[in-house]
Design a protein around this motif. Sequence first.
Motif, PDB file in Angstrom:
ATOM      1  N   LYS A  42       0.829  -1.198   0.000  1.00  0.00           N
ATOM      2  CA  LYS A  42       0.000   0.000   0.000  1.00  0.00           C
ATOM      3  C   LYS A  42       0.865   1.249   0.000  1.00  0.00           C
ATOM      4  O   LYS A  42       1.938   1.278   0.569  1.00  0.00           O
ATOM      5  CB  LYS A  42      -0.898   0.012   1.238  1.00  0.00           C
ATOM      6  N   LEU A  43       0.357   2.285  -0.634  1.00  0.00           N
ATOM      7  CA  LEU A  43       0.998   3.597  -0.635  1.00  0.00           C
ATOM      8  C   LEU A  43      -0.052   4.632  -0.264  1.00  0.00           C
ATOM      9  O   LEU A  43      -1.208   4.511  -0.653  1.00  0.00           O
ATOM     10  CB  LEU A  43       1.535   3.959  -2.024  1.00  0.00           C
ATOM     11  N   GLU A  44       0.360   5.628   0.481  1.00  0.00           N
ATOM     12  CA  GLU A  44      -0.525   6.747   0.785  1.00  0.00           C
ATOM     13  C   GLU A  44      -0.108   7.943  -0.052  1.00  0.00           C
ATOM     14  O   GLU A  44       1.077   8.164  -0.275  1.00  0.00           O
ATOM     15  CB  GLU A  44      -0.429   7.124   2.276  1.00  0.00           C
ATOM     16  N   LYS A  45      -1.083   8.692  -0.493  1.00  0.00           N
ATOM     17  CA  LYS A  45      -0.765   9.931  -1.208  1.00  0.00           C
ATOM     18  C   LYS A  45      -0.131  10.908  -0.228  1.00  0.00           C
ATOM     19  O   LYS A  45      -0.567  11.010   0.912  1.00  0.00           O
ATOM     20  CB  LYS A  45      -2.027  10.552  -1.799  1.00  0.00           C
ATOM     21  N   THR A  46       0.883  11.576  -0.699  1.00  0.00           N
ATOM     22  CA  THR A  46       1.541  12.574   0.144  1.00  0.00           C
ATOM     23  C   THR A  46       1.563  13.898  -0.592  1.00  0.00           C
ATOM     24  O   THR A  46       1.405  13.938  -1.814  1.00  0.00           O
ATOM     25  CB  THR A  46       2.993  12.161   0.469  1.00  0.00           C
ATOM     26  N   SER A  47       1.745  14.942   0.148  1.00  0.00           N
ATOM     27  CA  SER A  47       1.892  16.244  -0.484  1.00  0.00           C
ATOM     28  C   SER A  47       3.236  16.824  -0.056  1.00  0.00           C
ATOM     29  O   SER A  47       3.674  16.623   1.070  1.00  0.00           O
ATOM     30  CB  SER A  47       0.758  17.183  -0.079  1.00  0.00           C
ATOM     31  N   ARG A  48       3.861  17.489  -0.972  1.00  0.00           N
ATOM     32  CA  ARG A  48       5.152  18.101  -0.676  1.00  0.00           C
ATOM     33  C   ARG A  48       4.933  19.535  -0.249  1.00  0.00           C
ATOM     34  O   ARG A  48       4.110  20.243  -0.812  1.00  0.00           O
ATOM     35  CB  ARG A  48       6.038  18.086  -1.910  1.00  0.00           C
ATOM     36  N   SER A  49       5.679  19.923   0.728  1.00  0.00           N
ATOM     37  CA  SER A  49       5.639  21.329   1.103  1.00  0.00           C
ATOM     38  C   SER A  49       6.998  21.932   0.757  1.00  0.00           C
ATOM     39  O   SER A  49       8.016  21.250   0.781  1.00  0.00           O
ATOM     40  CB  SER A  49       5.334  21.485   2.591  1.00  0.00           C
ATOM     41  N   PHE A  50       6.971  23.169   0.409  1.00  0.00           N
ATOM     42  CA  PHE A  50       8.188  23.852  -0.006  1.00  0.00           C
ATOM     43  C   PHE A  50       8.520  24.944   0.998  1.00  0.00           C
ATOM     44  O   PHE A  50       7.640  25.442   1.703  1.00  0.00           O
ATOM     45  CB  PHE A  50       8.004  24.450  -1.410  1.00  0.00           C
ATOM     46  N   LEU A  51       9.786  25.302   1.031  1.00  0.00           N
ATOM     47  CA  LEU A  51      10.200  26.393   1.907  1.00  0.00           C
ATOM     48  C   LEU A  51       9.589  27.697   1.420  1.00  0.00           C
ATOM     49  O   LEU A  51       9.504  27.946   0.217  1.00  0.00           O
ATOM     50  CB  LEU A  51      11.723  26.535   1.894  1.00  0.00           C
ATOM     51  N   SER A  52       9.209  28.509   2.357  1.00  0.00           N
ATOM     52  CA  SER A  52       8.749  29.850   1.986  1.00  0.00           C
ATOM     53  C   SER A  52       9.984  30.699   1.684  1.00  0.00           C
ATOM     54  O   SER A  52      11.121  30.328   2.024  1.00  0.00           O
ATOM     55  CB  SER A  52       7.953  30.473   3.133  1.00  0.00           C
ATOM     56  N   ASP A  53       9.773  31.841   1.072  1.00  0.00           N
ATOM     57  CA  ASP A  53      10.892  32.751   0.795  1.00  0.00           C
ATOM     58  C   ASP A  53      11.595  33.147   2.086  1.00  0.00           C
ATOM     59  O   ASP A  53      12.821  33.236   2.131  1.00  0.00           O
ATOM     60  CB  ASP A  53      10.393  34.005   0.064  1.00  0.00           C
ATOM     61  N   GLU A  54      10.808  33.349   3.142  1.00  0.00           N
ATOM     62  CA  GLU A  54      11.393  33.745   4.430  1.00  0.00           C
ATOM     63  C   GLU A  54      12.238  32.622   5.024  1.00  0.00           C
ATOM     64  O   GLU A  54      13.307  32.864   5.585  1.00  0.00           O
ATOM     65  CB  GLU A  54      10.291  34.135   5.431  1.00  0.00           C
ATOM     66  N   GLU A  55      11.774  31.382   4.900  1.00  0.00           N
ATOM     67  CA  GLU A  55      12.539  30.243   5.421  1.00  0.00           C
ATOM     68  C   GLU A  55      13.849  30.059   4.660  1.00  0.00           C
ATOM     69  O   GLU A  55      14.898  29.820   5.269  1.00  0.00           O
ATOM     70  CB  GLU A  55      11.703  28.967   5.345  1.00  0.00           C
ATOM     71  N   LEU A  56      13.784  30.189   3.334  1.00  0.00           N
ATOM     72  CA  LEU A  56      15.005  30.067   2.536  1.00  0.00           C
ATOM     73  C   LEU A  56      15.974  31.193   2.870  1.00  0.00           C
ATOM     74  O   LEU A  56      17.182  30.972   3.011  1.00  0.00           O
ATOM     75  CB  LEU A  56      14.670  30.061   1.041  1.00  0.00           C
ATOM     76  N   LYS A  57      15.457  32.391   3.037  1.00  0.00           N
ATOM     77  CA  LYS A  57      16.294  33.538   3.411  1.00  0.00           C
ATOM     78  C   LYS A  57      16.969  33.296   4.767  1.00  0.00           C
ATOM     79  O   LYS A  57      18.149  33.605   4.952  1.00  0.00           O
ATOM     80  CB  LYS A  57      15.434  34.811   3.458  1.00  0.00           C
ATOM     81  N   ALA A  58      16.215  32.710   5.708  1.00  0.00           N
ATOM     82  CA  ALA A  58      16.780  32.412   7.035  1.00  0.00           C
ATOM     83  C   ALA A  58      17.938  31.420   6.929  1.00  0.00           C
ATOM     84  O   ALA A  58      18.952  31.559   7.621  1.00  0.00           O
ATOM     85  CB  ALA A  58      15.687  31.872   7.963  1.00  0.00           C
ATOM     86  N   ILE A  59      17.807  30.441   6.047  1.00  0.00           N
ATOM     87  CA  ILE A  59      18.905  29.478   5.842  1.00  0.00           C
ATOM     88  C   ILE A  59      20.110  30.185   5.225  1.00  0.00           C
ATOM     89  O   ILE A  59      21.250  29.965   5.634  1.00  0.00           O
ATOM     90  CB  ILE A  59      18.438  28.299   4.969  1.00  0.00           C
ATOM     91  N   GLU A  60      19.854  31.047   4.258  1.00  0.00           N
ATOM     92  CA  GLU A  60      20.940  31.797   3.625  1.00  0.00           C
ATOM     93  C   GLU A  60      21.709  32.637   4.640  1.00  0.00           C
ATOM     94  O   GLU A  60      22.921  32.826   4.516  1.00  0.00           O
ATOM     95  CB  GLU A  60      20.403  32.717   2.529  1.00  0.00           C
ATOM     96  N   GLU A  61      21.012  33.137   5.635  1.00  0.00           N
ATOM     97  CA  GLU A  61      21.633  34.030   6.623  1.00  0.00           C
ATOM     98  C   GLU A  61      22.359  33.299   7.750  1.00  0.00           C
ATOM     99  O   GLU A  61      23.016  33.943   8.566  1.00  0.00           O
ATOM    100  CB  GLU A  61      20.578  34.970   7.195  1.00  0.00           C
ATOM    101  N   VAL A  62      22.270  31.972   7.782  1.00  0.00           N
ATOM    102  CA  VAL A  62      23.002  31.214   8.790  1.00  0.00           C
ATOM    103  C   VAL A  62      24.495  31.420   8.549  1.00  0.00           C
ATOM    104  O   VAL A  62      24.982  31.247   7.428  1.00  0.00           O
ATOM    105  CB  VAL A  62      22.651  29.706   8.735  1.00  0.00           C
ATOM    106  N   ALA A  63      25.195  31.816   9.590  1.00  0.00           N
ATOM    107  CA  ALA A  63      26.630  32.103   9.452  1.00  0.00           C
ATOM    108  C   ALA A  63      27.420  30.800   9.322  1.00  0.00           C
ATOM    109  O   ALA A  63      27.322  29.909  10.166  1.00  0.00           O
ATOM    110  CB  ALA A  63      27.120  32.890  10.665  1.00  0.00           C
TER     111      ALA A  63
END
Length: 150
Positions: A42-63
């Motif tokens: 059996k397989l269940e349908k899944t949905s993918r979630s993507f990073l928001s612009d703010e989340e991606l920006k936060a990762i970019e700003e990690v020193a």
Amino acid sequence: MMKLKTNTIHKQLKFLRKLFNDALRLDKIEYQHKPFPKYKLKLEKTSRSFLSDEELKAIEEVATVPGERMHLHKMMFIFASYTGGLRISDVLKLKWNNFDGLHIHISIHKTKSQLSIKLPNKAIEIVKSYHTKKSKPTDFIFPCLIMMCI
């Protein structure tokens, strides 16, 4: 007891089913000992979630410190995000001859399909930051093997 979800169970049982099918094909087991005709995976349908612009920006700003493994990992993740979620297996095998200055042209590892992706400016900046005078067309863009990232 492990609390596995349906799709994880499916993936693991699919591997076991392949082993049984291989054993059957090699006459190592008889058909009546094959368990999978009695069990439907059996397989269940899944949905993918993507990073928001703010989340991606936060990762970019990690020193991180350029030249260190964590910085390279961060930059590869950000690059993959800007390319629409390119798999790490495809990012790792990118070579300079896959990059024409605006696009990357690759054969996707999982699907074997040819893909051309127009890179946004941020992804182009990341790629160019790894180019040196010594870079050859057959060199990997991201120096992961040199830094032992895998």
